[in-house]
Enzyme design. Structure first.
Site, PDB file in Angstrom:
ATOM      1  N   TYR A 154      -4.090  -7.592 117.019  1.00 37.09           N
ATOM      2  CA  TYR A 154      -4.760  -8.684 117.976  1.00 37.09           C
ATOM      3  C   TYR A 154      -6.326  -8.568 117.719  1.00 37.09           C
ATOM      4  O   TYR A 154      -6.901  -9.140 118.764  1.00 37.09           O
ATOM      5  CB  TYR A 154      -4.430  -8.574 119.342  1.00 37.09           C
ATOM      6  N   GLY A 268       6.595 -13.328 119.171  1.00 36.55           N
ATOM      7  CA  GLY A 268       6.185 -12.500 117.985  1.00 36.55           C
ATOM      8  C   GLY A 268       6.382 -11.050 117.967  1.00 36.55           C
ATOM      9  O   GLY A 268       6.620 -10.396 117.217  1.00 36.55           O
ATOM     10  N   ASP A 269       5.914 -10.641 119.095  1.00 33.11           N
ATOM     11  CA  ASP A 269       6.054  -9.171 119.389  1.00 33.11           C
ATOM     12  C   ASP A 269       7.291  -8.885 119.599  1.00 33.11           C
ATOM     13  O   ASP A 269       7.763  -7.752 118.956  1.00 33.11           O
ATOM     14  CB  ASP A 269       5.428  -8.847 120.819  1.00 33.11           C
ATOM     15  N   ARG A 270       8.297  -9.853 120.212  1.00 30.20           N
ATOM     16  CA  ARG A 270       9.698  -9.044 120.314  1.00 30.20           C
ATOM     17  C   ARG A 270      10.306  -9.169 118.763  1.00 30.20           C
ATOM     18  O   ARG A 270      11.165  -8.473 118.466  1.00 30.20           O
ATOM     19  CB  ARG A 270      10.664 -10.258 121.137  1.00 30.20           C
TER      20      ARG A 270
END
Length: 326
Positions: A154, A268-270
């Site tokens: 990030y 996007g994290d999933r």
């Protein structure tokens, strides 16, 4: 047979806050929507969200990230599921907080008061980031014993720490390594199993490229990755694997189409968490990306990241939590 070590998430941990309410009027002095706040919820963001989501797929997850020694940093640690083991990176500054203001109503930019909340704006606070100071032995041990690694970049320094990169480079090619990149972060290490930029990020990494199909091919070569999947939201993903002739379009399963206007925060994290979990369980890259597309779609349809949030008055509160010994 897969190894028995932990699934390790390395990255920048943020505190995400959603402020939701109604926007029935506009301010007379600035022509901006006035939001009457109804709820304020908190949840782990960034690599913290990725680790929490990975913990839904596998039992043993280690989160390697930086935490500030401030009240928001303590709150952020407390919001993480208890089963997530935390290992700290060297960190300086205050906790990064991202506050989304969302609303329903005629002035919120949505069709009517019963529609899903629309995002009015986002406010960012905090100046913290991971420093290049030496790592603890716990960081080394976690990466050295990992059965798979997800780098959730990030843009706050975790993915660029020189010793972290050296440790990851030593494991590349030995274990599945998924890299979720950030435009302000460094390039993925060589020989990453899979990199997962979204469509907009891919366009920024290779400006002027015509379409995600070409971007997936170019980024695989530029990053010396084994594969790149450019995520396309409701349209699935474009996957290119090194050594294969064609770029594959892996669409969203027909029975899992995203609802129009859905909140996609955290999708996007999933996607990345599901992909690394599948690879850790022995799936090949194409199958892992297919499973990740389906998981991200189900995640969005079930409320996305807001489903993992706590109302502010009921969110866990804790004093600083010591690291779990490895």
């Amino acid at each position: 047979m897969t190894s028995q070590g932990p699934l390790v998430v390395v990255g920048d941990v943020l505190l995400d806050i959603d402020i939701e309410g109604r926007a029935d009027r506009r301010s007379p002095d600035g022509d901006a929507p006035v939001v009457d706040v109804a709820t304020r919820t908190l949840r782990p963001g960034g690599a913290g969200l990725a680790a929490a989501l990975a913990g839904q797929d596998v039992a043993d997850v280690v989160l390697i990230g930086g935490f500030a020694t401030d009240p928001s940093g303590d709150r952020l640690r407390a919001l993480l599921p208890e089963r997530i083991r935390v290992v700290s990176l060297p960190f300086r500054g205050s906790t990064v907080r991202k506050e989304r203001i969302r609303a329903v109503g005629p002035c919120a930019g949505c069709a009517g008061p019963e529609d899903r909340p629309a995002t009015i704006t986002r406010l960012d606070f905090g100046d913290g980031g991971v420093t290049a100071d030496p790592l603890s032995d716990n960081v080394r041990e976690a990466i050295d014993t990992a059965r798979a690694v997800l780098v959730a970049d990030y843009g706050r320094g975790a993915a660029g720490h020189p010793q972290v990169r050296t440790l990851l480079e030593a494991r590349a090619g030995q274990i599945p390594l998924v890299w979720d990149p950030h435009p302000r972060g460094p390039v993925p290490i060589r020989d990453a199993t899979l990199a997962t930029p979204n469509r907009d990020e891919a366009q920024r990494f290779v400006p002027g490229t015509r379409g995600p199909r070409r971007a997936a091919r170019m980024l695989t070569e530029r990053w010396s990755a084994q594969a790149v999947a450019v995520t396309l939201g409701p349209d699935g993903a474009m996957l290119f694997c090194r050594g294969r002739p064609d770029v594959l379009h892996l669409p969203t399963p027909s029975g899992l189409l995203m609802s129009p206007g859905s909140d996609t925060c955290g999708a996007g994290d999933r996607f990345a968490a599901a992909a690394v979990s599948a690879l850790a369980d022995g799936a090949d890259v194409e199958k892992a990306v297919q499973l990740a597309v389906a998981a991200a779609t189900e995640f969005v349809n079930s409320g996305a990241a807001s489903a993992l949030a706590f109302p502010q008055d009921h969110a866990p509160v804790a004093t600083p939590i010591p690291e779990h010994p490895m």
